[in-house]
Design an enzyme around this catalytic site. Structure first.
Site, short mmCIF file in Angstrom:
data_model
loop_
_atom_site.label_atom_id
_atom_site.label_comp_id
_atom_site.label_asym_id
_atom_site.label_seq_id
_atom_site.Cartn_x
_atom_site.Cartn_y
_atom_site.Cartn_z
N GLU A 1 36.89 43.29 42.31
CA GLU A 1 37.23 44.34 41.35
C GLU A 1 36.50 45.62 41.72
OE1 GLU A 1 35.88 43.43 37.40
OE2 GLU A 1 33.84 43.20 38.12
N LYS B 1 38.70 41.14 27.26
CA LYS B 1 37.48 41.90 26.97
C LYS B 1 37.20 41.86 25.46
CE LYS B 1 38.19 44.53 31.17
NZ LYS B 1 38.05 45.80 31.89
N HIS C 1 31.25 40.00 35.98
CA HIS C 1 32.12 41.15 35.76
C HIS C 1 31.30 42.43 35.79
CE1 HIS C 1 34.99 43.91 33.91
NE2 HIS C 1 35.93 43.04 34.25
N ASN D 1 41.83 39.03 31.29
CA ASN D 1 40.56 39.27 30.62
C ASN D 1 40.79 40.21 29.44
OD1 ASN D 1 37.91 39.70 29.87
ND2 ASN D 1 37.38 40.91 31.68
#
Length: 248
Positions: free
Chosen positions: A165, A12, A95, A10
Site C-alpha cells: 500500500e 476502517k 496498516h 478494510n
C-alpha cells in the site's frame, strides 16, 4: 503457480450495524467467482454482526488490528483469541494508519504478526512507502526493511498475504499505475524468494492497496504479480462487487 485472487475490504472506522448489514447482504446476493477469496474487515465492535450475517463460503471476516498478548490489562485492545471467538479468521496488521497514527514500528508489526499466526489466524501484512520516501527513490529499501522485520520472526508464510500500500495513494484518489505496481510486486516476490525460497515466494499472494476502485481495478488484470487488492473506501460501496469481479 496459480494463486487464488484475493480481495480484502478494510472498512476502517466507518459503518454502523445498518450499513454493515447492507454491505454483507449485497455480498450475499452478489455473483462471486468460485476462484476468488473475499475478506472484509469491519470495525471490531461489528465483527460478530458481520460473521452472523455472512452466508457466503467465499467471504471471510477479518479484524483490523490485534494485540500481541493473549489477555491482560491492555485497555482498549483486542486479543486474537477474542477475534477468533466471534468467528473472524483474519487480521490486518501493519496498516500505514497504524504505523503513522499509533506509532507502530516494524518491530511491533513483526511481533503482532508472529503472535497472530501462532494463535491461529491468518494475516494481511501491510507494507509501503510514504510520499517522501517515494520521492527519495527508496521504495524498495522501505518495503524490504518492513518485510525483513517480519522475516526475522516468521518462517512459515502459508497464512500470510502481503498488501503493498503506497501510503501516498491511500485515501487520496491517487494510485500507482498497474505497471508501477507490477514492478514493485515483482521486486517483493524476488526478495521473498531470496530470503525464503522460490516456492514460498511463488505461493504468497501480494495485493495492491492504494486507492483501488471499480474503475482502475481492471487495469491490473494482466499483471502477473498483482494477486488482488486491499480496498479501503470503495469496499463500503456497491463498486466493491465490481472489484471482486475485475478478473472475470
Amino acid at each position: 503457480m496459480a494463486r487464488t485472487f484475493f480481495i480484502g475490504g478494510n472498512f476502517k472506522m466507518n459503518g454502523s450495524k445498518a450499513s454493515i448489514k447492507e454491505i454483507v447482504d449485497r455480498l450475499n446476493g452478489a455473483s462471486i467467482p468460485s476462484n476468488v477469496e473475499v475478506v472484509i474487515a469491519p470495525p471490531a465492535i461489528y465483527l460478530d454482526h458481520a460473521v452472523a450475517l455472512n452466508k457466503r463460503k467465499e467471504v471471510k471476516i477479518s479484524a483490523q488490528n490485534a494485540y500481541s498478548k493473549a489477555s491482560g490489562a491492555y485497555t482498549g485492545e483486542n486479543s486474537v483469541e477474542q477475534i477468533k471467538d466471534v468467528g473472524a479468521e483474519w487480521v490486518i496488521l501493519g496498516h500505514s494508519e497504524r504505523r503513522t497514527y499509533f506509532n507502530e514500528t516494524d518491530e511491533i508489526v513483526a511481533e503482532k504478526t508472529k503472535f497472530a499466526l501462532d494463535s491461529g489466524v491468518k494475516v494481511i501484512l501491510c507494507i509501503g512507502e510514504t510520499l517522501e520516501e517515494k520521492q527519495q527513490n527508496i521504495t524498495l529499501q522501505v518495503v524490504q526493511r518492513q518485510l525483513q522485520a517480519v522475516l526475522e520472526k516468521v518462517q512459515d508464510w502459508t497464512n500470510v498475504v502481503v498488501a503493498y500500500e503506497p501510503v501516498w495513494a491511500i485515501g487520496t484518489g491517487l494510485a500507482a499505475t498497474a505497471e508501477d505496481a507490477q514492478d514493485i510486486h515483482h521486486s517483493i516476490r524476488e526478495f521473498l524468494a531470496e530470503k525464503l525460497s522460490r516456492d514460498v515466494a511463488d505461493s504468497v499472494r501480494i495485493l495492491y492497496g492504494g486507492s483501488a476502485n471499480g474503475k482502475n481495478a481492471v487495469t491490473f488484470k494482466d499483471k502477473a504479480d498483482v494477486d488482488g487488492f486491499l480496498v479501503g473506501g470503495a469496499s463500503l460501496k456497491p463498486e466493491f462487487v465490481d472489484i471482486i469481479n475485475s478478473r472475470v
